[in-house]
Design a protein around this motif. Structure first.
Motif, short mmCIF file in Angstrom:
data_model
loop_
_atom_site.label_atom_id
_atom_site.label_comp_id
_atom_site.label_asym_id
_atom_site.label_seq_id
_atom_site.Cartn_x
_atom_site.Cartn_y
_atom_site.Cartn_z
N ASP A 31 29.16 28.12 28.13
CA ASP A 31 28.09 29.22 27.86
C ASP A 31 26.90 28.65 28.45
OD1 ASP A 31 29.92 30.87 26.77
OD2 ASP A 31 29.11 30.36 24.65
N ALA A 32 26.64 27.43 28.10
CA ALA A 32 25.10 27.13 28.81
C ALA A 32 25.22 26.91 30.19
CB ALA A 32 24.76 25.56 28.34
N THR A 33 26.55 26.49 30.81
CA THR A 33 26.80 26.46 32.39
C THR A 33 26.68 28.02 32.83
OG1 THR A 33 27.96 24.34 32.06
CG2 THR A 33 28.28 25.84 33.95
N GLU A 34 27.43 28.90 32.18
CA GLU A 34 27.13 30.16 32.72
C GLU A 34 25.60 30.88 32.49
OE1 GLU A 34 29.09 34.74 31.69
OE2 GLU A 34 29.40 33.13 30.28
N ALA A 72 20.95 32.46 35.63
CA ALA A 72 19.68 32.12 35.91
C ALA A 72 19.26 31.97 37.21
CB ALA A 72 19.04 31.18 34.87
N ARG A 73 20.22 30.92 37.90
CA ARG A 73 20.16 30.81 39.39
C ARG A 73 20.47 31.82 40.31
NH1 ARG A 73 23.29 25.99 37.89
NH2 ARG A 73 24.99 26.93 39.35
N MET A 74 21.40 32.64 39.76
CA MET A 74 21.69 33.82 40.41
C MET A 74 20.58 34.93 40.60
SD MET A 74 24.30 33.11 42.23
CE MET A 74 24.95 35.01 42.85
N ASP A 75 20.02 35.14 39.41
CA ASP A 75 19.12 35.82 39.33
C ASP A 75 17.76 35.40 40.14
OD1 ASP A 75 20.27 37.55 37.56
OD2 ASP A 75 19.52 36.79 36.00
N ALA A 76 17.63 34.01 40.00
CA ALA A 76 16.42 33.68 40.94
C ALA A 76 16.85 33.83 42.41
CB ALA A 76 16.23 31.84 40.39
N ALA A 77 17.86 33.43 42.74
CA ALA A 77 18.48 33.58 44.15
C ALA A 77 18.28 35.25 44.54
CB ALA A 77 19.90 33.06 44.35
N ARG A 78 18.45 36.07 43.63
CA ARG A 78 18.52 37.59 44.06
C ARG A 78 16.87 37.76 44.11
NH1 ARG A 78 22.48 38.44 39.93
NH2 ARG A 78 24.37 38.67 41.09
#
Length: 163
Positions: free
Chosen positions: A63-66, A71-77
């Motif tokens: 869950d923490a990894t997901e 969060a990384r995907m949102d930041a990348a978007r």
């Protein structure tokens, strides 16, 4: 009857030995096998509890990894959106610059074309004026036989063309 008298002695002996065997079996199983079975059950319960704890820990880690991945995907978007908007703004500014340069060039060309048109129009009008003046002198001479001065004919043609 003698057979009936033996029954109590025979059964008493069999009941005694049956109780002795059952007591031996009870204590042998109770003291020897039950603790081993209980130890096996306890070990199995501990193993299951440890496996469940490991599964819960693995699930929490997943869950923490997901969450970190999301969060990384949102930041990348968001970064991609910002870069896209920046690229659009830069392209718009560049296009505006090219349009302004093209407008300025077209305005210069238009001004030059208008000046050329005015010059050609002026030359054409002066040519028409001189032809009209010549034609007027010629007509007056043919109709009346009088000679008209070229300046007078030019002045008359100019006033007629202006009207």
């Amino acid at each position: 009857m003698p057979q009936i008298a033996q029954i109590s002695a025979t059964y008493a002996s069999q009941i005694f030995w049956m109780l002795v065997i059952f007591a031996i079996i009870y204590f042998a199983i109770g003291n020897g096998m039950v603790p081993k079975i209980e130890a096996t059950v306890d070990a199995r319960d501990r193993k299951i509890a440890d496996d469940l704890a490991a599964a819960h820990a693995a699930r929490a880690a997943a869950d923490a990894t997901e969450a970190a991945y999301r969060a990384r995907m949102d930041a990348a978007r968001n970064g991609a959106r910002v870069e896209t908007e920046k690229a659009k703004a830069d392209a718009l500014l560049a296009a505006e610059g090219r349009v302004k340069a093209a407008d300025a060039e077209l305005a210069t060309q238009s001004d030059a074309a208008e000046a050329d048109l005015r010059a050609v129009t002026d030359r054409a009008l002066s040519g028409i004026e001189s032809v009209a003046a010549e034609a007027a002198r010629d007509i007056v001479f043919r109709l009346s036989g009088a000679q008209v001065a070229p300046e007078d004919a030019t002045r008359a043609a100019r006033s007629a063309l202006a009207a």
